[in-house]
Design an enzyme around this catalytic site. Structure first.
Site, mmCIF file in Angstrom:
data_model
loop_
_atom_site.group_PDB
_atom_site.id
_atom_site.type_symbol
_atom_site.label_atom_id
_atom_site.label_comp_id
_atom_site.label_asym_id
_atom_site.label_seq_id
_atom_site.Cartn_x
_atom_site.Cartn_y
_atom_site.Cartn_z
ATOM 1 C CD GLU A 73 -2.991 -1.065 2.277
ATOM 2 O OE1 GLU A 73 -2.663 -0.509 3.350
ATOM 3 O OE2 GLU A 73 -4.108 -1.563 2.096
ATOM 4 C CD GLU A 106 -4.805 -5.749 2.765
ATOM 5 O OE1 GLU A 106 -5.572 -4.925 3.327
ATOM 6 O OE2 GLU A 106 -3.580 -5.785 2.965
#
Length: 841
Positions: free
Chosen positions: A188, A257
């Site tokens: 991320e 995710e």
């Protein structure tokens, strides 16, 4: 995909990356590759269903059961981060044992016949202490985390190479015959790169080249990284990812995710994500061309010890996952997703072959059709309306679509699954006390004194982590305040005002050995201020501040620079001189507690001091150690400690740290009714408002001996140990809530032939338990949910007959959902359902 298409899309890519990409996509030796449709393993393109299970958040004894439950839930892949601070607690000193035995975990996944997605990072976030970075990394000269910084890149590369070399030595990459089919570098980073600018972009390119250069033979991914360089695949994280597109047309659409819920914070309610909405989001992603979906988390587990980050992340990392913190399937989420996965797998031949054709079925309704040249056809019928059910026509046949739902038709004809119609069983879990008659002993922790040999005295205030190196939550700040006989407040009895500003996270203030007050922050703002009038006497007064960390930050721009502890100013107002600034005078520091130094949490260390019991037992006193012993209860049910009545502190069993307890931090925020329909976020469908954020603390069975187990609790605030008990987690009741005519996968063997069975309500109790009572049964229009069913305006009077006849005394049973089973139709022209709750005992 033809080579010309790839060439057209690679114009402008540097030669190094171009060569690497071709070596992946076209090499006959590579056994894992990709195109725009899917990941291919040994030449076979797959729709891959994955789930996150973090090995340190459970015990090795739990791993086989977790992996098996994941397999039975329809998973193909287990995804895990690699936890740098667990594996390299000090520079060059590696640890790969017990809960950090990564190789053992991966081999167990392989033995179960599943693949592995290894997210090396090594930055992981994960609500894990310091985002997975070891604290010593912060003190490497000249370092700056996650940017184009040579000291950081050197350390990151060294650890990444260490992990890859271990995987290669153990032959764990798929190209070596192992289960690892892909890896992740960084995590991320895209939003951080945007804030950093050019150094961030340079770091991204370096990280990609470094990872690919390790020649693992399997693809690498970067999540939330829109500029991921070839051949790295960029992927999506979030509650929804249906509109995500990779940065190149020849890359597959992957969701690394899919958030199954959200983490629990001390001071916050417990987030819950409805199974219907989670299934809807996954089906929507697949119907839009997605080919890889990973649930974060599939099993969340426990932040044992001091591993929780945040700060203020709870010890429980349950995450409302399909497998709960204790390793048990969470029903109906686990079963509803299992059924979804089976429905998706029936569509796999079409899904991996062609892109969908999308047609409108109404104002908020669509059909996504995957039809191959050979005639294979699968369809997804979607209703995006959040309030209304609709009847749509597709292929000259009618289909009922509930609000916010998708029906799956593997053959473009038969609806075998709808995301809003749960066919799986629901369970009502309960915590059953098994040992509450505990005999406690106590020992009072000393208030630190600046005269000790183990204290350090300097001018001014120091940042906490710089002193403790995160070896403990606790740091004492101590100074003296001299009060002259002529001070005016002594005559007018107006106590001076002591004000302390701290970067967090909690603070206990002692004046002359007596507690003057406690303050603490929260996840949204860890900083805190203490401002109270304090009682001072003539002469030297001892000010002792116990600063408490509650996990180091795990996310944020350059979070390694964030501070903790008392940074001041510290002032005393109301003296003859006005306001005295204590910040710059001499302060003494003591790292940790005396009880920690004596290892009171261990069997050997606990014998080093005199404990008291009976009438002398400390009750509701701050800074107190408690200990007791207990025998392990019979059976295999998961265990937990009920910490009701305690305030804040830490727990150990047989020297193993359960983690931080903080039932005194009551959950604040909004809780209320939960409707699955509509966009979900972490503020929706929350529970536990007005109650402790965490009451139950997981006790792994493998940490217990048959008898004489040592339980030690350190209590900061002052609690009542009579409220502590050991309980087992077991099934109280099971429920089914099935509509007549509901799409059902039925018998799996029959299903593959294109047939479906009449809907049935299936009920089963865990091994060792049987159905002893039908607590509720209604065929008609029953209301409510499992545990709170009630009759509606339409109820068949023989609703109880079939469930009682079929189920009492059995571990499992089924009841057909059909009018004739219940003595006739209680309300013609209405779509009816059967709601049943059965007691397991």
């Amino acid at each position: 995909m033809g080579s010309r298409v790839i060439m057209w899309n690679l114009l402008g890519v540097d030669a190094f990356m171009l060569l690497l990409l071709f070596s992946w996509v076209f090499s006959a030796l590579a056994s894992v590759s990709y195109d725009h449709k899917a990941i291919a393993v040994n030449g076979q393109k797959r729709i891959l269903i994955s789930g996150s299970i973090h090995y340190p958040r459970s015990t090795p004894e739990m791993w086989p059961g977790l992996i098996q439950n994941a397999k039975e839930g329809g998973l193909d892949v287990i995804q895990t981060y690699v936890f740098w601070n667990g594996h390299e607690p000090s520079p060059g000193k590696y640890y790969f044992e017990d809960r950090y035995d990564l190789v053992k975990f991966i081999k167990l996944v392989q033995q179960a016949g599943l693949y592995v997605h290894l997210r090396i990072g090594p930055y992981i976030c994960a609500e894990w202490n310091f985002g997975g970075f070891p604290v010593w990394l912060k003190y490497v000269p000249g370092i700056a985390f996650r940017t184009d910084n040579e000291p950081f890149k050197a350390a990151m590369q060294k650890f990444t190479e260490k992990i890859v070399s271990i995987m290669k030595e153990e032959k764990l990459f798929e190209t070596q015959g192992g289960p690892i089919i892909m890896s992740q570098i960084e995590n991320e980073f895209g939003p951080v790169e945007w804030e950093i600018g050019e150094p961030g972009k340079a770091y991204t390119k370096w990280a990609a080249q470094m990872a690919v250069g390790l020649n693992t033979g399997v693809p690498w991914i970067m999540c939330k990284q829109e500029d991921a360089p070839d051949p790295i695949i960029d992927t999506c994280n979030g509650f929804y990812c249906e509109n995500f597109k990779p940065n190149k047309v020849y890359k597959p659409k992957m969701w690394t995710e899919a958030w199954t819920g959200w983490y629990t914070e001390f001071g916050g309610p417990i987030p819950n994500r409805p199974a219907e909405d989670l299934a809807f989001s996954v089906a929507r992603f697949i119907q839009n061309g997605g080919s890889f979906i990973n649930y974060y988390m599939y099993h969340g587990g426990t932040n044992f010890g001091r591993t929780a980050g945040g700060p203020f992340i709870a010890t429980s990392y349950d995450y409302n996952a399909p497998i709960d913190e204790f390793g048990l399937p969470r029903e109906p989420k686990w079963g509803h997703l299992r059924d979804l996965h089976r429905a998706i797998k029936l569509c796999e031949p079409a899904l991996v072959s062609v892109d969908p054709t999308v047609t409108s079925l109404g104002n908020n309704q669509e059909a996504h059709v995957f039809k191959t040249k050979s005639g294979t056809c699968s369809a997804f019928l979607a209703n995006y309306d959040t309030k209304y059910s609709v009847k749509v026509t597709f292929g000259n046949a009618p289909y009922d679509l509930p609000p916010w739902s998708i029906s799956i038709l593997p053959d473009c004809k038969t609806a075998v699954y709808n995301t809003a119609r749960i066919g799986a069983q629901s369970s009502q879990m309960k915590m059953l006390p098994v040992n509450s008659a505990l005999t406690w002993q106590s020992y009072n922790e000393e208030t630190a004194s600046s005269s000790g040999d183990d204290s350090i005295t300097v001018d001014g205030l120091w940042e906490q982590v710089n002193v403790t190196r995160d070896s403990t939550d606790y740091l004492w700040y101590m100074t003296d305040v001299n009060i002259d006989l002529n001070e005016g407040f002594l005559k007018n009895r107006q106590s001076p005002l002591l004000t302390i500003f701290s970067a967090g996270h909690a603070l206990h203030v002692f004046v002359n050995g007596q507690l003057s007050g406690t303050v603490y922050g929260g996840l949204d703002n860890p900083k805190l201020t203490f401002s109270n009038n304090v009682k001072l006497t003539v002469g030297i007064n001892k000010i002792s501040l116990l600063s408490v960390a509650v996990g180091l930050p795990n996310v944020g721009l350059h979070f390694e620079t964030w501070n903790a502890g008392v940074l001041g100013p510290v002032t005393l107002k109301g003296l003859n001189e006005g306001t005295r600034d204590l910040s710059r005078q001499k302060w003494s520091y003591k790292i940790g507690l005396k009880g920690e130094a004596l290892s009171l949490h261990t069997i050997s260390g606990s014998t080093s001091v005199e404990w008291v019991e009976g009438s002398l037992l400390a009750k509701k006193q701050p800074l107190t150690w408690y200990k007791t012993t207990f025998n392990a209860p019979a059976g295999n049910d998961p265990l937990a400690l009920d910490m009701s009545g305690m305030g804040k502190g830490q727990i150990w069993i047989n020297g193993q740290s359960i983690g931080r307890h903080w039932p005194g931090y009551i959950a604040h925020g909004g809780c209320g009714d939960c409707n699955y329909a509509g966009t979900y976020n972490d503020k929706k469908c929350r529970t536990n408002c007005g109650e402790p954020s965490q009451r139950w603390y997981h006790v792994p069975r493998s940490w217990l001996n048959p008898s004489g187990n040592l339980l030690v609790v350190f209590e900061e605030w002052g609690g009542d140990t009579t409220g502590i008990s050991l309980a087992k987690r077991t099934t109280g009741s099971v429920c089914a809530d099935i509509y007549e005519g509901q799409p059902t996968l039925g018998n799996w063997n029959v299903l593959t032939s294109g047939k479906v069975s009449r809907p049935k309500a299936h009920l089963w109790c865990p091994p060792g338990q049987k159905i002893s009572q039908i607590k509720f049964a209604s065929y008609g229009l029953p209301q409510g949910t499992c545990g709170s069913f009630r009759e509606g305006s339409c109820h068949a009077h023989k609703s109880y007959d079939a469930p009682q006849r079929n189920c009492i005394g059995k571990q499992s049973c089924s009841v057909a959902v059909a009018t004739e089973v219940f003595g006739g139709d209680p309300c013609p022209s209405n779509m009816k359902k059967l709601s049943v709750e059965a007691v397991c005992s």
